[in-house]
Write an enzyme that holds these catalytic residues in place. Sequence first.
Site, short mmCIF file in Angstrom:
data_model
loop_
_atom_site.label_atom_id
_atom_site.label_comp_id
_atom_site.label_asym_id
_atom_site.label_seq_id
_atom_site.Cartn_x
_atom_site.Cartn_y
_atom_site.Cartn_z
N SER A 24 0.83 -1.21 0.00
CA SER A 24 0.00 0.00 0.00
C SER A 24 0.86 1.26 0.00
O SER A 24 0.49 2.28 -0.58
CB SER A 24 -0.96 0.00 1.18
N ASN A 25 2.04 1.22 0.63
CA ASN A 25 2.94 2.38 0.57
C ASN A 25 3.49 2.55 -0.84
O ASN A 25 3.60 3.67 -1.34
CB ASN A 25 4.07 2.22 1.58
N ARG A 76 22.17 -15.11 3.65
CA ARG A 76 21.56 -13.77 3.56
C ARG A 76 22.43 -12.87 2.67
O ARG A 76 21.92 -12.14 1.82
CB ARG A 76 21.43 -13.16 4.95
N ARG A 102 12.95 -7.73 5.61
CA ARG A 102 14.25 -8.36 5.86
C ARG A 102 15.27 -7.31 6.29
O ARG A 102 15.24 -6.17 5.81
CB ARG A 102 14.76 -9.05 4.58
N ASN A 118 13.58 3.93 5.11
CA ASN A 118 12.61 2.90 5.52
C ASN A 118 11.45 3.58 6.21
O ASN A 118 11.62 4.58 6.92
CB ASN A 118 13.28 1.92 6.50
N HIS A 120 8.51 2.86 8.99
CA HIS A 120 8.27 1.89 10.07
C HIS A 120 7.04 2.34 10.86
O HIS A 120 6.90 3.54 11.16
CB HIS A 120 9.50 1.84 10.99
N SER A 147 7.22 6.34 11.28
CA SER A 147 8.49 7.06 11.14
C SER A 147 9.14 6.72 9.81
O SER A 147 9.09 5.56 9.38
CB SER A 147 9.47 6.66 12.26
N LEU A 155 18.56 -2.45 13.29
CA LEU A 155 17.15 -2.63 12.92
C LEU A 155 16.33 -1.39 13.33
O LEU A 155 16.29 -1.03 14.51
CB LEU A 155 16.59 -3.85 13.64
N ASP A 156 15.73 -0.73 12.32
CA ASP A 156 14.81 0.39 12.58
C ASP A 156 15.44 1.43 13.51
O ASP A 156 14.80 1.94 14.43
CB ASP A 156 13.52 -0.14 13.25
N GLU A 185 0.84 6.79 7.02
CA GLU A 185 2.12 6.41 6.40
C GLU A 185 2.18 6.88 4.95
O GLU A 185 3.23 7.34 4.48
CB GLU A 185 2.30 4.90 6.44
C1 GRF Z 1 3.31 -0.84 6.99
O1 GRF Z 1 2.80 -0.55 8.29
C2 GRF Z 1 4.79 -0.56 6.97
O2 GRF Z 1 5.14 0.53 7.82
C3 GRF Z 1 5.35 -1.83 7.49
O3 GRF Z 1 4.60 -2.81 6.79
C4 GRF Z 1 3.23 -2.35 6.74
C5 GRF Z 1 2.60 -2.74 5.40
O4 GRF Z 1 3.06 -1.88 4.44
N1 GRF Z 1 6.76 -1.93 7.31
P1 GRF Z 1 2.55 -2.00 2.91
O5 GRF Z 1 1.04 -1.96 2.91
O6 GRF Z 1 3.05 -3.34 2.39
O7 GRF Z 1 3.17 -0.84 2.23
#
Ligand code: GRF
Length: 236
Positions: A24-25, A76, A102, A118, A120, A147, A155-156, A185
């Site tokens: 969705s982002n 990884r 990841r 990123n 978060h 954020s 991490l974050d 977001e």
């Molecule tokens: C969001 O809350 C993002 O901050 C987190 O994963 C969730 C889903 O994001 N990292 P999206 O809908 O896949 O963009």
Amino acid sequence: MANSTAPQDDATLRVAVLASGTGSNLQALIDAVAAGMLRVRIVLVCSDRPGCQALARAQAAGIATWARAPREFASRALFDESLFSAIADVQPGLIVCAGYLRLISPFAVARHAGRMINIHPSLLPAYPGLDTHARAIADGATSHGASVHFVNAALDAGPLIAQARVPVYRGDDAPTLGARVLAREHPLLVRVVGLFANRRLRLRDDAVWLDQQPLPQPLQLRDDDTLTLSGTPIDA
Ligand code: GRF
């Protein structure tokens, strides 16, 4: 098919997006580009989850994709070598981790320092990691949010660029709070990427600089989707 209505020129910021799920982002960025609100070219969407919805969103928008399952790689580091080789091929000016689950290898973080961000779903440094909404509710938090930060090897935990704050209501559960956060977001990420598109943001000595000045605190997204610094709009 280009995914931007704006005329493409060399100055247009090339953006690669990493996603692992719904996307969705990513869709918020795609829609902002299509509406002429964001002058960037999304050149590649990468995922560690072949078949995830984010990849379908990219394909629907005519954006190239790269997707491999980590289990195909012995380590990884080998997965990240393949991922960041595909990213290097498209030469992005900015890499956006948007729902990418990841941890990124230190070599890749170092190679892209200052050009990888990123988003978060918490008001960092509170609640790094997973299940942020349930943890905030369990703690009785009265506010929560999202954020955007530069990615570093932890991490974050990279330098904070901008945040969006939402209230936590007594009747909230993780899904209702998560939906309230997710709705903020999207404009938050679009505006921060817009600051990069206008070359206004930099990472310098592990600190965030805006318009050649160090940020004293993270930018805040107002309810009207304006980014502010200490209460003053910065016209992102
Ligand atoms: C969001 O809350 C993002 O901050 C987190 O994963 C969730 C889903 O994001 N990292 P999206 O809908 O896949 O963009």
